[in-house]
Design an enzyme around this catalytic site. Structure first.
Site, PDB file in Angstrom:
ATOM      1  N   HIS A  99       3.928  18.562  48.675  1.00 15.66           N
ATOM      2  CA  HIS A  99       4.222  19.991  48.555  1.00 15.66           C
ATOM      3  C   HIS A  99       2.942  20.730  48.229  1.00 15.66           C
ATOM      4  O   HIS A  99       2.191  20.336  47.343  1.00 15.66           O
ATOM      5  CB  HIS A  99       5.253  20.253  47.443  1.00 15.66           C
ATOM      6  CG  HIS A  99       5.540  21.712  47.275  1.00 15.66           C
ATOM      7  ND1 HIS A  99       6.428  22.387  48.071  1.00 15.66           N
ATOM      8  CD2 HIS A  99       5.006  22.643  46.438  1.00 15.66           C
ATOM      9  CE1 HIS A  99       6.445  23.658  47.735  1.00 15.66           C
ATOM     10  NE2 HIS A  99       5.594  23.843  46.740  1.00 15.66           N
ATOM     11  N   ASP A 178      18.049  27.943  42.209  1.00 13.92           N
ATOM     12  CA  ASP A 178      16.653  28.336  42.375  1.00 13.92           C
ATOM     13  C   ASP A 178      16.523  29.436  43.423  1.00 13.92           C
ATOM     14  O   ASP A 178      15.738  30.368  43.249  1.00 13.92           O
ATOM     15  CB  ASP A 178      15.777  27.140  42.773  1.00 13.92           C
ATOM     16  CG  ASP A 178      14.373  27.622  43.112  1.00 13.92           C
ATOM     17  OD1 ASP A 178      13.706  28.144  42.192  1.00 13.92           O
ATOM     18  OD2 ASP A 178      13.968  27.529  44.283  1.00 13.92           O
ATOM     19  N   ARG A 185      13.114  36.770  40.685  1.00 12.91           N
ATOM     20  CA  ARG A 185      11.738  36.783  40.142  1.00 12.91           C
ATOM     21  C   ARG A 185      10.803  37.568  41.051  1.00 12.91           C
ATOM     22  O   ARG A 185       9.908  38.269  40.588  1.00 12.91           O
ATOM     23  CB  ARG A 185      11.229  35.341  39.977  1.00 12.91           C
ATOM     24  CG  ARG A 185      11.895  34.611  38.819  1.00 12.91           C
ATOM     25  CD  ARG A 185      11.630  33.118  38.904  1.00 12.91           C
ATOM     26  NE  ARG A 185      10.235  32.820  39.010  1.00 12.91           N
ATOM     27  CZ  ARG A 185       9.726  31.785  39.698  1.00 12.91           C
ATOM     28  NH1 ARG A 185      10.535  30.940  40.331  1.00 12.91           N
ATOM     29  NH2 ARG A 185       8.437  31.581  39.754  1.00 12.91           N
ATOM     30  N   SER A 200      11.081  25.590  39.592  1.00 13.31           N
ATOM     31  CA  SER A 200      11.537  26.012  40.918  1.00 13.31           C
ATOM     32  C   SER A 200      11.129  24.992  41.986  1.00 13.31           C
ATOM     33  O   SER A 200      11.958  24.499  42.760  1.00 13.31           O
ATOM     34  CB  SER A 200      10.934  27.391  41.218  1.00 13.31           C
ATOM     35  OG  SER A 200      11.046  27.714  42.569  1.00 13.31           O
ATOM     36  N   LYS A 204      13.732  21.602  43.777  1.00 11.94           N
ATOM     37  CA  LYS A 204      13.986  21.380  45.207  1.00 11.94           C
ATOM     38  C   LYS A 204      13.476  20.013  45.650  1.00 11.94           C
ATOM     39  O   LYS A 204      14.120  19.311  46.419  1.00 11.94           O
ATOM     40  CB  LYS A 204      13.325  22.494  46.030  1.00 11.94           C
ATOM     41  CG  LYS A 204      14.065  23.817  45.903  1.00 11.94           C
ATOM     42  CD  LYS A 204      13.323  24.971  46.528  1.00 11.94           C
ATOM     43  CE  LYS A 204      12.144  25.405  45.700  1.00 11.94           C
ATOM     44  NZ  LYS A 204      11.633  26.736  45.905  1.00 11.94           N
TER      45      LYS A 204
HETATM   46  N1  URA Z   1       7.255  28.264  45.367  1.00  9.65           N
HETATM   47  C1  URA Z   1       8.493  28.000  44.898  1.00  9.65           C
HETATM   48  O1  URA Z   1       9.271  27.304  45.531  1.00  9.65           O
HETATM   49  N2  URA Z   1       8.832  28.519  43.697  1.00  9.65           N
HETATM   50  C2  URA Z   1       8.005  29.286  42.962  1.00  9.65           C
HETATM   51  O2  URA Z   1       8.383  29.704  41.901  1.00  9.65           O
HETATM   52  C3  URA Z   1       6.728  29.577  43.473  1.00  9.65           C
HETATM   53  C4  URA Z   1       6.373  29.036  44.686  1.00  9.65           C
END
Ligand code: URA
Length: 440
Positions: A99, A178, A185, A200, A204
């Site tokens: 990621h 999320d 947010r 967050s 995932k």
């Molecule tokens: N990417 C995400 O998935 N969440 C965040 O809070 C910031 C970047």
């Protein structure tokens, strides 16, 4: 704080165990929420009992006062429980994902996933579309004729068992709490809080069911955290969350002050990725692809894998073609090209002494490579191609970069975005290292 909530509405028969305002006050004072509080908050927000304005107040209190490691872990686990989880045990292969926290010209997933898959490892890359100046991996791949981002979970598993690498759309079923919280947010100025970013991203990734994970945490002007020490803290927080959840996790801290590679924009980035898979490509793209592949293969139990050889001898390219065909794409089809181009040349001879990622990302976005609203389409061929990078020598009149767009009317606003984003000086500047740190 633990008194029963007697304000339940006519439509909600269940008695809620906590009062949201009490929990907001805990974070406003800078104290820690207990595990049952966090479990309830995330569940109650997902089902619509806790209102957006209450969650906005809470996230602002977290932004200002932070969270302890245990609270961040509770938050991550509660968000995972808000939806479905995937499980790749029994696949017969190790699973490793990557990621990136996102940057300008960051197309590394494209060469990386097939490269790692060419060593018999499965790579489940659930990706997103771009919003704002950072491009989305799915948008890039969708510029390949026929390629489909949406596939069923069964098909995903089949491809992983067979050829290994899958890059596909993350369904809304993974960590839906999320999805709701991130959208909130985004409009309340609370994205850049380390506990919230870490929970967050990791909710995932853990829900996705990967056994191991490598994080590419960016710092610099084109990243959403500029300061390297803050990115190190984010990286350590995410690595700890991964380990606590039984996912072997490491992170690299990488420089995002200048664009990655020489292209920004969907089809342009696919072209550059294919060059890298053919053993060429810009040196920074190859360097980062190789560094991340080594991290991933080390976690998969192959620390001595010769990843450079797989790029040079065609194995990674074969895996790319298989990966693209498995999702309906034609890896040999011509990529879309823009109807119009505009070349910007060097006003004087010298060295490129400054080249800022963010304005080039915004410029490519204004050319049509990105979207301002979730529902907007992207233009596959739009973007910017750099002809010189930071530190390169240039001669007066030499092309510095080319803008690509389908509508020439877009050039003016893109040129405004990149105005002042590069400098030509007399002395060659040395770039700092691309990979500036590692967290494990
Ligand atoms: N990417 C995400 O998935 N969440 C965040 O809070 C910031 C970047």
């Amino acid at each position: 704080m633990t008194t029963s909530d007697t304000s339940s509405t006519a439509s909600s028969a269940a008695v809620e165990p906590f009062d949201t305002v009490d929990l907001i006050r805990v974070k406003r004072r800078g104290d820690a929420l207990e595990t049952p509080h966090i479990d309830w908050l995330i569940d109650a927000y997902t089902r619509g009992y806790v209102a957006d304005e209450q969650m906005a107040a809470l996230t602002m209190a977290i932004f200002l006062n932070g969270m302890e490691r245990r609270e961040i872990r509770d938050m991550t686990l509660a968000m995972i429980r808000s939806g479905e989880t995937m499980d790749f045990t029994g696949l017969g292969k190790t699973t490793v994902d990557k990621h990136s926290t996102g940057g300008v010209g960051d197309k590394i997933t494209l060469p990386l996933a097939p490269l790692v898959a060419s060593f018999g490892v499965a790579v489940p890359q659930l990706s997103g579309r771009g919003l704002g100046h950072t491009g989305g991996t799915l948008d890039k791949l969708e510029s390949i004729p026929g390629w489909q981002a949406s596939i069923s979970n069964e098909r995903m598993r089949e491809i992983m068992a067979d050829s290994g690498a899958v890059v596909c759309a993350a369904g809304s079923g993974l960590a839906p709490a999320d999805g709701k919280l991130y959208a909130l947010r985004d409009i309340t100025g609370t994205v850049e809080a380390i506990p919230l970013i870490a929970s967050s991203i990791m909710s995932k990734k853990i829900a996705e069911g990967t056994a191991a994970l490598v994080l590419d945490v960016k710092f610099g002007s084109g990243a959403f955290i500029q300061d390297i020490e803050q990115s190190r803290l984010l990286a350590q927080t995410m690595v700890d969350l991964g380990k606590d959840a039984g996912v072997a996790t490491t992170a690299l801290l990488t420089d995002m002050n200048v664009p990655l590679g020489l292209t920004i924009g969907n089809a342009l980035e696919v072209r550059e990725s294919v060059e890298t898979l053919a053993g060429g490509g810009p040196s920074d793209i190859r360097e980062l692809t190789v560094a991340l592949a080594r991290e991933m293969l080390t976690l998969a139990g192959q620390p001595d894998a010769d990843v450079e050889a797989a790029l040079d001898d065609g194995r990674a390219m074969d895996a790319w073609k298989t990966m693209i065909r498995a999702q309906g794409g034609d890896p040999d089809a011509a990529l879309p090209t823009a109807r119009e181009t505009h070349v910007v040349t060097a006003a004087r001879s010298g060295f490129v002494t400054d080249q800022q990622a963010l304005p080039f990302g915004i410029g490519a976005w204004r050319l049509g490579a990105g979207r301002a609203r979730k529902q907007d389409p992207v233009q596959a061929a739009a973007g910017i191609e750099l002809h010189a990078k930071l530190g390169d020598a240039v001669a007066e009149g030499q092309p510095l970069f080319t803008l690509h767009a389908d509508e020439p009317a877009r050039f003016e606003r893109a040129l405004e975005a990149v105005e002042g984003a590069w400098t030509i000086g007399d002395e060659r500047v040395e770039r700092g290292p691309l990979v500036a740190g590692r967290v494990s």
